[in-house]
Motif scaffolding. Structure first.
Motif, mmCIF file in Angstrom:
data_model
loop_
_atom_site.group_PDB
_atom_site.id
_atom_site.type_symbol
_atom_site.label_atom_id
_atom_site.label_comp_id
_atom_site.label_asym_id
_atom_site.label_seq_id
_atom_site.Cartn_x
_atom_site.Cartn_y
_atom_site.Cartn_z
ATOM 1 N N ALA A 150 0.835 -1.203 0.000
ATOM 2 C CA ALA A 150 0.000 0.000 0.000
ATOM 3 C C ALA A 150 0.869 1.252 0.000
ATOM 4 O O ALA A 150 2.024 1.228 0.434
ATOM 5 C CB ALA A 150 -0.894 -0.006 1.241
ATOM 6 N N PRO A 151 0.336 2.359 -0.495
ATOM 7 C CA PRO A 151 1.070 3.623 -0.365
ATOM 8 C C PRO A 151 1.191 3.985 1.114
ATOM 9 O O PRO A 151 0.403 3.529 1.945
ATOM 10 C CB PRO A 151 0.189 4.622 -1.122
ATOM 11 N N PHE A 168 -3.994 3.751 3.253
ATOM 12 C CA PHE A 168 -2.587 4.087 3.381
ATOM 13 C C PHE A 168 -1.975 3.432 4.623
ATOM 14 O O PHE A 168 -2.643 3.309 5.658
ATOM 15 C CB PHE A 168 -2.399 5.601 3.532
ATOM 16 N N VAL A 169 -0.713 3.050 4.532
ATOM 17 C CA VAL A 169 0.068 2.792 5.737
ATOM 18 C C VAL A 169 0.407 4.159 6.319
ATOM 19 O O VAL A 169 1.047 4.978 5.653
ATOM 20 C CB VAL A 169 1.362 2.016 5.427
ATOM 21 N N HIS A 193 5.208 -4.308 3.137
ATOM 22 C CA HIS A 193 3.812 -3.960 2.847
ATOM 23 C C HIS A 193 3.662 -2.515 2.377
ATOM 24 O O HIS A 193 2.547 -2.021 2.224
ATOM 25 C CB HIS A 193 2.938 -4.178 4.087
ATOM 26 N N VAL A 194 4.792 -1.818 2.144
ATOM 27 C CA VAL A 194 4.773 -0.419 1.696
ATOM 28 C C VAL A 194 5.233 -0.330 0.252
ATOM 29 O O VAL A 194 6.261 -0.905 -0.131
ATOM 30 C CB VAL A 194 5.679 0.453 2.594
ATOM 31 N N ASP A 195 4.469 0.399 -0.551
ATOM 32 C CA ASP A 195 4.867 0.695 -1.930
ATOM 33 C C ASP A 195 5.808 1.899 -1.897
ATOM 34 O O ASP A 195 5.367 3.044 -1.730
ATOM 35 C CB ASP A 195 3.624 1.002 -2.761
ATOM 36 N N ALA A 196 7.102 1.654 -2.043
ATOM 37 C CA ALA A 196 8.109 2.705 -1.905
ATOM 38 C C ALA A 196 8.003 3.774 -2.984
ATOM 39 O O ALA A 196 8.583 4.860 -2.849
ATOM 40 C CB ALA A 196 9.509 2.093 -1.912
ATOM 41 N N GLY A 252 -6.778 10.062 -5.057
ATOM 42 C CA GLY A 252 -6.805 10.240 -6.510
ATOM 43 C C GLY A 252 -5.406 10.275 -7.103
ATOM 44 O O GLY A 252 -5.146 9.672 -8.159
ATOM 45 N N GLN A 253 -4.491 10.979 -6.448
ATOM 46 C CA GLN A 253 -3.113 11.061 -6.947
ATOM 47 C C GLN A 253 -2.449 9.688 -6.976
ATOM 48 O O GLN A 253 -1.700 9.372 -7.904
ATOM 49 C CB GLN A 253 -2.295 12.006 -6.055
ATOM 50 N N PHE A 254 -2.739 8.852 -5.968
ATOM 51 C CA PHE A 254 -2.108 7.542 -5.870
ATOM 52 C C PHE A 254 -2.985 6.424 -6.427
ATOM 53 O O PHE A 254 -2.699 5.246 -6.241
ATOM 54 C CB PHE A 254 -1.749 7.252 -4.417
ATOM 55 N N GLN A 255 -4.073 6.817 -7.097
ATOM 56 C CA GLN A 255 -4.941 5.874 -7.809
ATOM 57 C C GLN A 255 -5.472 4.772 -6.884
ATOM 58 O O GLN A 255 -5.454 3.587 -7.220
ATOM 59 C CB GLN A 255 -4.197 5.277 -9.006
ATOM 60 N N LEU A 256 -5.957 5.181 -5.726
ATOM 61 C CA LEU A 256 -6.616 4.256 -4.806
ATOM 62 C C LEU A 256 -8.119 4.313 -5.035
ATOM 63 O O LEU A 256 -8.653 5.335 -5.492
ATOM 64 C CB LEU A 256 -6.310 4.636 -3.354
#
Length: 452
Positions: A147-148, A200-201, A261-264, A428-432
């Motif tokens: 996740a972001p 988000f994390v 579990h983090v999208d760097a 929206g910016q991170f397409q969630l």
């Protein structure tokens, strides 16, 4: 003699001293204090020089031209070169200590919450220091589907526990009639909870000398130490409060990116009030930061002291912010507004407006960077309508602190984290996926403005 009797007996003397002080102000050099006449600091000499040191300082502010100020006439190539120069100079001003090998961060515990897991960790940034932080992990974040992530920085008196929607660590951190600063909008300021519910994390952190990082605050109904003294001692040692805060948080950011579990590639920062200052330094120094939530008004920090010069009834001009806001040498090179411009073209949202000429300068930076669509600016509801703002003219000198806020389009009573703006924008910016209403709803005055 009883305590209250002693107080009553002391009052005539106190009154006499007050009257004597006012008499001095009234009769000094045979002149009376004229607040209106004293609003603007003027020389009074044919050569324009100032006898008072405060007047000379005002002269410096009026004529200041930071060497690395943003130029709205930059070409895209010049803009990119300027951004690199700003980053290098800012890193120099931070004067970070040399890195020393330290133990890796350690997890203290893990607890289930509804829809996410709450973890507590410890960071060991330098010898002699430990910095606890919290991590909120949504239940759908896995190594297979990372996740972001977002680091959440509170306002001045906020704590990481409040950001996470958790109970205060000690009873003294719980608000009462003596301790409400920062808690007026406690639920709205729970950034980390709102972000984790949106997918988000979320990593909430403390400011130095605040919350769990404080000393004796827990014994006196406050979340904060005397951070002015703390800042003064840091400056005397060649360091500063913001640099210490950034040094700690920078290491936590690096650790965040390494978590499975983090999208760097999707890491952002969210700061409220005081939190916007370390956020800004972190974002300029770290090109991997992919989004900023700036939850405060945005203005040139040199403009406020230049404009705020109206004396009070005692002949005292508006005071500066406490020393924790000081980065020695900053104004020689750039202002906060220039640093925000240097963040372009990465996505930025400003949720509480500011002077429109300042905001337009940031918009111009994004235009030069070819990313005008990446900046989203919102005003306080009271200033949503351009007709209600003091726009179109330079902010004059001679203002009180309250008048400055009015000219800057700020409504301080509604200063809180605007989740209803920040969450939809960043998802929206991170397409969630649309998370729905995971934040307190917009207050009635916002809804009314939107309908209009």
């Amino acid at each position: 003699m009883k305590k209250n009797q002693r107080r009553r007996m002391a009052r005539p003397g106190t009154i006499a001293v007050t009257l004597w002080t006012l008499a001095l102000i009234t009769s000094a050099f045979g002149q009376k204090l004229n607040i209106e006449k004293g609003r603007v600091i003027q020389s009074g000499r044919p050569d324009g020089r100032h006898l008072s040191t405060r007047g000379f300082q005002q002269y410096l502010l009026r004529n200041a031209h930071p060497e690395l100020a943003f130029n709205p006439e930059f070409t895209p190539e010049e803009f990119e070169q300027w951004r690199s120069q700003v980053r290098d100079k800012l890193l120099e001003l931070m004067n970070f200590p040399e890195p020393v090998p330290q133990p890796a961060p350690r997890k203290l515990w893990s607890q289930e919450r509804k829809g996410y897991v709450l973890e507590k960790w410890e960071l060991y940034p330098v010898p002699g220091s430990v910095v606890p932080f919290l991590v909120l992990i949504p239940e759908n974040a896995t190594p297979e589907q990372p996740a972001p992530a977002i680091m959440c920085l509170p306002g001045s008196s906020g704590t990481k526990e409040n950001l996470a929607g958790e109970p205060p660590l000690v009873p003294a951190f719980k608000p009462d009639d003596r301790n409400h600063d920062g808690w007026l909008h406690a639920e709205r300021n729970q950034q980390a909870v709102q972000f984790v519910r949106a997918g988000f994390v979320a990593v909430p952190v403390d400011h130095p000398g605040t919350g769990e990082l404080s000393d004796l605050a827990k014994l006196r109904r406050s979340t904060m130490d005397d951070r002015n003294t703390l800042s003064r001692y840091l400056i005397d040692m060649g360091r500063n409060y913001i640099a210490l805060s950034v040094f700690q948080k920078r290491q936590i950011l690096n650790w965040m990116r390494e978590q499975p579990h983090v999208d760097a590639e999707r890491v952002a920062l969210s700061g409220h009030s005081l939190g916007t200052e370390p956020l800004l330094v972190l974002a300029v120094l770290d090109p991997q930061i992919q989004g900023i939530v700036w939850n405060d008004y945005l203005a040139a920090t040199m403009e406020r002291p230049r404009a705020s010069t109206k004396p009070n009834h005692r002949g005292i001009r508006p005071a500066a912010n406490w020393l924790g806001h000081s980065i020695p040498g900053l104004w020689e090179w750039f202002d906060y507004l220039d640093l925000v411009a240097a963040f372009a073209p990465r996505p930025l949202i400003v949720t509480e407006g500011g002077p429109t000429h300042s905001l337009d300068l940031v918009r111009k930076a994004y235009q030069i960077a070819g990313a005008a669509e990446n900046v989203s600016i919102h005003y306080y509801p009271q200033y949503h309508d351009p007709a209600d703002r003091r726009d179109g003219k330079p902010i004059p000198e001679g203002l009180s602190s309250t008048e400055w806020l009015d000219y800057a389009n700020v409504h301080a009573a509604h200063h809180y984290f605007k989740g209803y703006l920040a969450i939809p924008w960043l998802t929206g910016q991170f397409q969630l996926p649309d998370p729905g209403k995971v934040y307190p709803p917009a207050p009635p005055e916002v809804v009314r403005k939107q309908r209009k």
